[in-house]
Design a protein around this motif. Structure first.
Motif, PDB file in Angstrom:
ATOM      1  N   GLN A  76      84.812  44.593  14.726  1.00 15.86           N
ATOM      2  CA  GLN A  76      83.724  44.627  13.750  1.00 15.86           C
ATOM      3  C   GLN A  76      82.401  44.176  14.367  1.00 15.86           C
ATOM      4  OE1 GLN A  76      83.900  45.924  10.782  1.00 15.86           O
ATOM      5  NE2 GLN A  76      86.112  46.241  10.709  1.00 15.86           N
TER       6      GLN A  76
ATOM      7  N   ALA B  58      79.058  46.518  15.188  1.00 17.42           N
ATOM      8  CA  ALA B  58      77.785  46.099  14.600  1.00 17.42           C
ATOM      9  C   ALA B  58      76.705  45.926  15.667  1.00 17.42           C
ATOM     10  CB  ALA B  58      77.973  44.794  13.826  1.00 17.42           C
ATOM     11  N   LYS B  59      77.109  45.601  16.878  1.00 19.80           N
ATOM     12  CA  LYS B  59      76.149  45.434  17.972  1.00 19.80           C
ATOM     13  C   LYS B  59      75.679  46.770  18.538  1.00 19.80           C
ATOM     14  CE  LYS B  59      77.647  40.809  19.479  1.00 19.80           C
ATOM     15  NZ  LYS B  59      76.343  40.111  19.302  1.00 19.80           N
TER      16      LYS B  59
END
Length: 289
Positions: A257, A261-262
């Motif tokens: 996750q 997200a990065k």
């Protein structure tokens, strides 16, 4: 320290031995090595059973002796000039749509093995024009002229593994450094064609901390690495680096996750994930977007 003597259930993998035997027979006949067998990968049955393999070129013996790795360290053989053709023929016979080519480290060679990578890519393209190609290379000691040779051959995916976080790199890797590997990935991303994806992988269970893993992700995103694989370290023997932890699935999911997200284009994070495992599916997922 957590209990590391009791192996988790996910290590107990079943597969069709007949298909594995058939694959081994074909590879033995062509005098080819696979990292699947040489490194005792836990996914050997799955990959061999589905008719896929990651070819390991330039012999079974490595010039380095990384403490995590089960590939033998020892006397190396002369470069086999017919090996590129045999890899291409095996790819053709197996009907592979995506092939992974990796190697042992060959610090004994003037070009560190770069020319053999190029020749293998060219032969695969010649006999299998519709097959996508992924290379998983050594660091080539950071020599950019050697990276340029492989880049010019235009693999679809250029993979070089970071293996672990900065603090643990000197403890588990032989001669390789965190910064050299990072610079290899940065150089390839900056100089390879835009159609080439850049990839790396790490192991968990060596003693890394969450902040260290997140810092590694940030270091990779700062140079725009596309793909990240995260898998469990399995200690090959008592002489290898001591396993510190069987990392729980929840942490793999959390890392997935955070990594997505990065901004990574694709992340595979699970105990049995290895750098080249499900590589075809990974490329298809991104190409399909």
């Amino acid at each position: 320290m957590a209990d590391t003597k009791t192996k988790p259930q996910w290590l107990k993998v079943t597969y069709d031995q007949t298909k594995v035997d058939r694959m081994n027979h074909l590879l033995d006949g062509l005098q080819l090595n696979t990292v699947c067998a040489e490194a005792n990968c836990p996914n050997l049955g799955d990959c061999f059973g589905s008719g896929t393999a990651s070819f390991m070129i330039m012999g079974p013996n490595c010039t380095r002796a990384c403490r995590f790795c089960d590939v033998p360290h020892g006397k190396t053989a002369p470069i086999d000039l017919l090996e590129p053709l045999r890899v291409a023929q095996a790819t053709q016979k197996l009907g592979l749509k995506h092939v992974v080519v990796t190697s042992v480290d060959r610090d004994d060679l003037p070009d560190l093995g770069a020319t053999q990578f190029v020749n293998v890519i060219k032969e695969i393209r010649r006999l299998n024009p519709n097959t996508s190609i992924e290379v998983l290379t050594p660091d080539f000691q950071g020599r950019t002229e050697l990276l340029d040779q492989v880049i010019a051959a235009k693999p679809d995916v250029f993979n070089h593994n970071m293996e672990t976080v900065r603090s643990l790199t000197p403890k588990v890797r032989s001669r390789a450094t965190y910064d050299t590997s990072l610079k290899v990935l940065q150089y390839v991303k900056a100089h390879a064609p835009k159609t080439t994806f850049v990839k790396t992988g790490i192991m968990l269970g060596l003693g890394e901390t969450d902040p260290e893993v997140y810092q590694l992700m940030d270091d990779l995103r700062a140079i725009d690495v596309d793909f990240l694989t995260i898998g469990q370290y399995v200690q090959p023997s008592k002489k290898h680096y001591q396993l510190r932890e069987w990392v729980p699935m929840a942490r793999y999911q959390a890392y997935y996750q955070v990594a997505m997200a990065k901004g990574f284009k694709f992340v595979a994070s699970s105990p049995l994930v290895r750098s080249s495992y499900k590589a075809k599916e990974e490329l298809e997922a991104v190409d399909g977007k």
